[in-house]
Scaffold this motif. Structure first.
Motif, mmCIF file in Angstrom:
data_model
loop_
_atom_site.group_PDB
_atom_site.id
_atom_site.type_symbol
_atom_site.label_atom_id
_atom_site.label_comp_id
_atom_site.label_asym_id
_atom_site.label_seq_id
_atom_site.Cartn_x
_atom_site.Cartn_y
_atom_site.Cartn_z
ATOM 1 N N GLU A 175 82.912 45.340 99.225
ATOM 2 C CA GLU A 175 82.611 44.035 100.000
ATOM 3 C C GLU A 175 81.605 43.182 99.766
ATOM 4 O O GLU A 175 81.212 41.743 99.856
ATOM 5 C CB GLU A 175 82.230 44.066 101.670
ATOM 6 N N SER B 70 82.589 49.318 100.995
ATOM 7 C CA SER B 70 81.824 48.984 101.235
ATOM 8 C C SER B 70 81.401 48.104 100.307
ATOM 9 O O SER B 70 80.477 47.217 100.530
ATOM 10 C CB SER B 70 80.906 50.105 101.824
ATOM 11 N N VAL C 119 74.394 46.335 100.258
ATOM 12 C CA VAL C 119 75.012 46.791 101.364
ATOM 13 C C VAL C 119 73.609 47.103 102.458
ATOM 14 O O VAL C 119 74.409 46.989 103.590
ATOM 15 C CB VAL C 119 75.995 48.387 100.946
#
Length: 480
Positions: free
Chosen positions: A260, A257, A471
């Motif tokens: 990303e 995550s 995030v």
């Protein structure tokens, strides 16, 4: 610097007055020599080195004032004129440390106000930052002398509250800049690898990451062996929590995550944070008092006075370097001088460029960007010397187009550094046994140990937040 040279003559008023003037001139000459002997390093670098030396001299002088010799001299010189008493008894050294650091802190606050808004060395006020070292040394010494005429109650309040808060702000600022440095270093290496496809940069990135992890592991093992024996629950907890933290940031850095939203995050940044925080923890457990037999270094020292002196000087050098680096990290503090900005016009809703930048301005901007990206050394800025006016400027002036750092912020951070030095030194004097022989130990208190331990935890949390913030809040970081 001059005050350090004149300190031994405190007991001789007549000779001391004459030699103080001579010593002050020597201190001013030292700063001027630093500024003129740096060759092609530029005005900004020489000035920063000179201010760092001034902070170092002030810190060493403050430390000397905690010694029994200096305290006796203060008692001899001031007993009949100024009474220095605290609620728990006489505290000549404690108040003297705060007076001396208050003097230098006031010096920097005044300069922060005088230099506010200076954008280049063409501004006449820039000379106050880069020159007049003789008068500045004299003003510093004058402030120290005048500080001893201020009532003790002011410094009891200053030392217990203002100086303590300023020192904590300095620590937090240093940790923020460390996290920023970790990201900047890793991103710079990755950029060099992408642009040049160089095997050397791959080795540098992988080698530095592996080396810092091995260093963290080695320091953790050493701490468990020497500082985490039976009955040392505080050390055991601090070492274990630090180990869990650096394992956690390593896992979070490579989590899918996080990758990303920030593909440049990785183990390189985590390793730098881990090795620094592990060092902080090791420094904390190795500098705590030995009342629970948890610090073998205190019992194993052969030459106590030598080790205390070396430790104190290393601490002062570290503070001086950290302060100078923090004070000049202008980008991290939101200062981005020198860029070519679009004209601000409320009627022009498309922000079109309506004025062609001048040739000299465009050339200076290209050089500045090349230096920031690492394509050219900082000395390239010195070659921007094409107009006729440059013949009257200071040689090696690298701030004709724009300052390399914000002068006001620079002095404010130095003020915070004086607060931290005063808090660090006086925390030792508040504990019994802090005077080891003829010199005071620096930082050997539970207060100083816990400050380092909590600072390491805060640094871990700050780094974790830089990883998870994109995030959790992608709209704030322009993540598409």
């Amino acid at each position: 610097m001059g005050a350090l040279l004149s300190l031994p003559f405190l007991a001789l008023p007549g000779a001391g007055t004459i030699l103080s003037v001579v010593a002050s001139c020597c201190g001013a000459a030292t700063c001027s020599m630093v500024c003129s002997a740096c060759g092609k390093c530029g005005n900004s670098v020489a000035t920063r080195v000179a201010y760092a030396l001034l902070l170092l001299a002030n810190s060493i002088l403050s430390w000397i004032m905690l010694t029994p010799w200096a305290i006796k001299k203060l008692q001899h010189l001031m007993l009949d004129y100024v009474k220095i008493d605290c609620p728990n008894g006489e505290c000549y050294g404690w108040l003297a440390v705060h007076r001396i650091n208050f003097a230098l802190g006031l010096f920097h606050l005044i300069f922060a106000g005088l230099l506010f808004g200076v954008a280049s060395s063409k501004n006449p006020r820039a000379a106050l930052q880069n020159g007049y070292w003789g008068p500045k040394i004299i003003v510093w010494i004058l402030f120290i002398v005048l500080s001893f005429l201020i009532p003790d109650q002011f410094f009891q309040f200053w030392g217990n509250y203002i100086s303590f808060l300023g020192g904590m702000l300095f620590l937090v600022l240093g940790l923020i800049l460390l996290v920023d440095l970790a990201h900047t270093w890793a991103e710079y290496c990755l950029e060099q690898i992408e642009n040049t496809d160089s095997r050397v940069w791959r080795v540098v990135l992988i080698g530095s990451t592996l080396g810092m992890y091995l260093g963290s592991l080695a320091m953790t093992i050493i701490q468990y062996i020497f500082f985490a024996g039976g009955g040392c629950s505080m050390n055991q907890a601090a070492i274990t929590i630090n180990l869990l933290f650096w394992l956690a940031i390593s896992f979070i850095s490579v989590h899918p995550s996080v990758q990303e939203y920030n593909s440049k995050a990785g183990l390189a940044q985590a390793s730098m944070v881990a090795v620094y925080c592990t060092y902080l923890t090791m420094s904390a457990v190795s500098m705590e008092p030995d009342d629970h037999n948890c610090n073998p270094l205190v019992r194993a020292q052969g030459t106590r006075t030598t080790s205390v002196v070396i430790g104190a000087i290393v601490t002062m050098l570290t503070v001086a370097y950290t302060t100078t680096r923090a004070a000049t990290q202008s980008l991290g503090l939101g200062n981005n001088r020198g860029g070519i900005r679009l004209p601000e016009d409320d009627d022009d809703e498309h922000n079109l460029v309506t004025q062609q930048p001048g040739r000299r301005e465009m050339r200076a901007e290209v050089l500045r960007r090349a230096v920031e990206e690492g394509s050219l050394p900082a000395d390239a800025l010195l070659s921007d010397d094409e107009d006729d006016e440059s013949s009257n400027n200071t040689p090696h002036d690298d701030e004709r187009g724009h300052t390399q750092y914000d002068y006001s912020v620079f002095h404010i951070i130095f003020f915070l550094a004086t607060c931290w030095v005063a808090s660090l030194l006086t925390s030792a004097s508040e504990t019994d046994g802090s005077i080891d022989g003829d010199f005071a130990t620096v930082g050997r208190t539970y207060w100083a140990s816990w400050v380092k331990i909590v600072s390491a935890w805060f640094c871990y949390c700050l780094y974790i937040w830089t990883l998870v913030a994109p995030v959790l809040l992608p709209e704030r970081f322009d993540i598409s």
